[in-house]
Design a protein around this motif. Structure first.
Motif, PDB file in Angstrom:
ATOM      1  N   LYS A  79       0.831  -1.206   0.000  1.00 13.15           N
ATOM      2  CA  LYS A  79       0.000   0.000   0.000  1.00 13.15           C
ATOM      3  C   LYS A  79       0.873   1.267   0.000  1.00 13.15           C
ATOM      4  O   LYS A  79       0.545   2.254  -0.665  1.00 13.15           O
ATOM      5  CB  LYS A  79      -0.929  -0.011   1.217  1.00 13.15           C
ATOM      6  N   ALA A  80       1.983   1.225   0.742  1.00 11.06           N
ATOM      7  CA  ALA A  80       2.887   2.377   0.752  1.00 11.06           C
ATOM      8  C   ALA A  80       3.504   2.585  -0.633  1.00 11.06           C
ATOM      9  O   ALA A  80       3.618   3.719  -1.120  1.00 11.06           O
ATOM     10  CB  ALA A  80       3.977   2.180   1.795  1.00 11.06           C
ATOM     11  N   PHE A  81       3.890   1.494  -1.279  1.00  7.29           N
ATOM     12  CA  PHE A  81       4.444   1.565  -2.633  1.00  7.29           C
ATOM     13  C   PHE A  81       3.454   2.209  -3.591  1.00  7.29           C
ATOM     14  O   PHE A  81       3.809   3.091  -4.383  1.00  7.29           O
ATOM     15  CB  PHE A  81       4.811   0.154  -3.106  1.00  7.29           C
TER      16      PHE A  81
ATOM     17  N   GLN B 118       4.903   6.206  -1.110  1.00  7.32           N
ATOM     18  CA  GLN B 118       5.472   6.515   0.198  1.00  7.32           C
ATOM     19  C   GLN B 118       6.522   5.482   0.587  1.00  7.32           C
ATOM     20  O   GLN B 118       6.510   4.360   0.097  1.00  7.32           O
ATOM     21  CB  GLN B 118       4.364   6.548   1.262  1.00  7.32           C
ATOM     22  N   GLU B 119       7.386   5.856   1.493  1.00  9.74           N
ATOM     23  CA  GLU B 119       8.365   4.932   2.051  1.00  9.74           C
ATOM     24  C   GLU B 119       7.703   4.185   3.207  1.00  9.74           C
ATOM     25  O   GLU B 119       7.237   4.813   4.156  1.00  9.74           O
ATOM     26  CB  GLU B 119       9.599   5.681   2.555  1.00  9.74           C
TER      27      GLU B 119
END
Length: 332
Positions: free
Chosen positions: A238-240, A244-245
């Motif tokens: 989900k961060a990818f 986001q990191e």
């Protein structure tokens, strides 16, 4: 928007694992282990055993919806059990046509039904007719039994039976869990049906997810062994997608999950052998996601006392070397 589903892994992803992994973040909903329907309409306590979340709106402690999965070959009986599960609070019914277990397949259930698309059609149709219109019915299949000859026919049978969603494990029953997963077939299925579809199979890392997404064209993905090996895999994905990191788990963080898992197992009064076996099973699978898991498994594999297991895991958790974050290792 990307949707991520925690897979219903029989003998592994029970309510405790659902609670722990949903709390880590990234998942959108979960599916129970299959409830094998063969001869009777089950009483309520059977559904509560597989899905205690029914007591709390059929959601995990962190609020994720939990679908109830049924498996069997008798359309009418599956429909009756599906209707009762909904009465108890199930927000959706999933039908298992993918289990590769030899025991299951000898009894005309799971992936053995993929030999005849009409099996899938009649079962899905009966379950769809048995539950209220607002309750979604979904199904999980593989690409076939011994070969992939009927992969499109089986997918179409699920849709024609009235399912609102289809999940496809991109291997046949005979291929089991041996890599590779054939994601290219998922693209062909997606183009042949009009209902939403979830991709499943061999997603161990964010890079695997990216490749599966690009090849299959899917926007929904089911994570199974990859999420067990790397408990924050869904959050990393989900961060990818958000650019986001991710806040990555350290091995110390993962050990904290395992210690909580032991506490949850103890609450149910399970035997020490069962508790120790489940912990070792999870650590063994983590060897594909975290490098320190290999040494951890070697250290604990002969331990039988849960108190000794807890002590060893706590010692490792307090080790400064394990408190640094790491990227998950690629599956072999």
């Amino acid at each position: 928007m990307t949707q991520l589903v925690l897979a219903p892994m029989e003998g592994l992803v029970d309510w405790r694992v659902r609670q722990l992994l949903s709390a880590v973040g990234g998942f959108d909903h979960c599916v129970t282990e299959f409830i094998r329907v063969s001869q009777t309409l089950f009483p309520a306590h059977v559904f509560y055993r597989y899905c205690p979340e029914l007591h709390q709106g059929c959601k995990t402690a962190s609020g994720l919806p939990v679908l109830v999965q049924l498996m069997g070959h008798d359309p009418e009986l599956l429909g009756e059990n599906a209707a009762f599960a909904v009465e108890l609070g199930a927000p959706g019914i999933d039908i298992n046509f993918g289990c590769p277990s030899k025991t299951v397949n000898k009894r005309e259930a799971g992936a053995s039904l993929l030999k005849c698309p009409e099996n899938l059609y009649h079962i899905v149709k009966a379950v769809r007719a048995a539950v209220p219109d607002h309750i979604p019915v979904s199904a999980k299949i593989r690409l076939g039994y011994a070969d992939k000859e009927l992969f499109l026919e089986n997918a179409r049978a699920v849709e024609e039976g009235g399912a609102q969603h289809l999940t496809v494990h991109a291997r046949t029953k005979m291929e089991g869990y041996k890599p590779p997963a054939h994601w290219e077939y998922l693209a062909r299925i997606r183009e042949a049906i009009s209902i939403p579809m979830t991709a499943n199979g061999e997603i161990w890392t964010v890079e695997d997810y990216r490749r599966c997404r690009d090849i299959s064209g899917c926007t929904s993905f089911m994570l199974g062994r990859g999420a067990i090996a790397c408990p924050d895999l869904a959050a990393r994905i989900k961060a990818f997608e958000a650019g986001q990191e991710p806040v990555k788990q350290s091995w110390s963080d993962v050990l904290g999950l395992l210690l909580t898992y032991i506490d949850l197992l103890a609450q149910d009064g399970t035997t020490e052998n069962h508790q120790a076996g489940r912990i070792k099973q999870w650590v063994a699978l983590m060897r594909k996601g975290h490098a320190p898991a290999a040494q951890c498994f070697d250290d604990i594999k002969r331990i039988r006392a849960v108190s000794e297991l807890q002590e060893k895991l706590q010692q490792d958790r307090d080790n400064p070397a394990y408190q640094r974050t790491e990227d998950p290792i690629a599956a072999e």
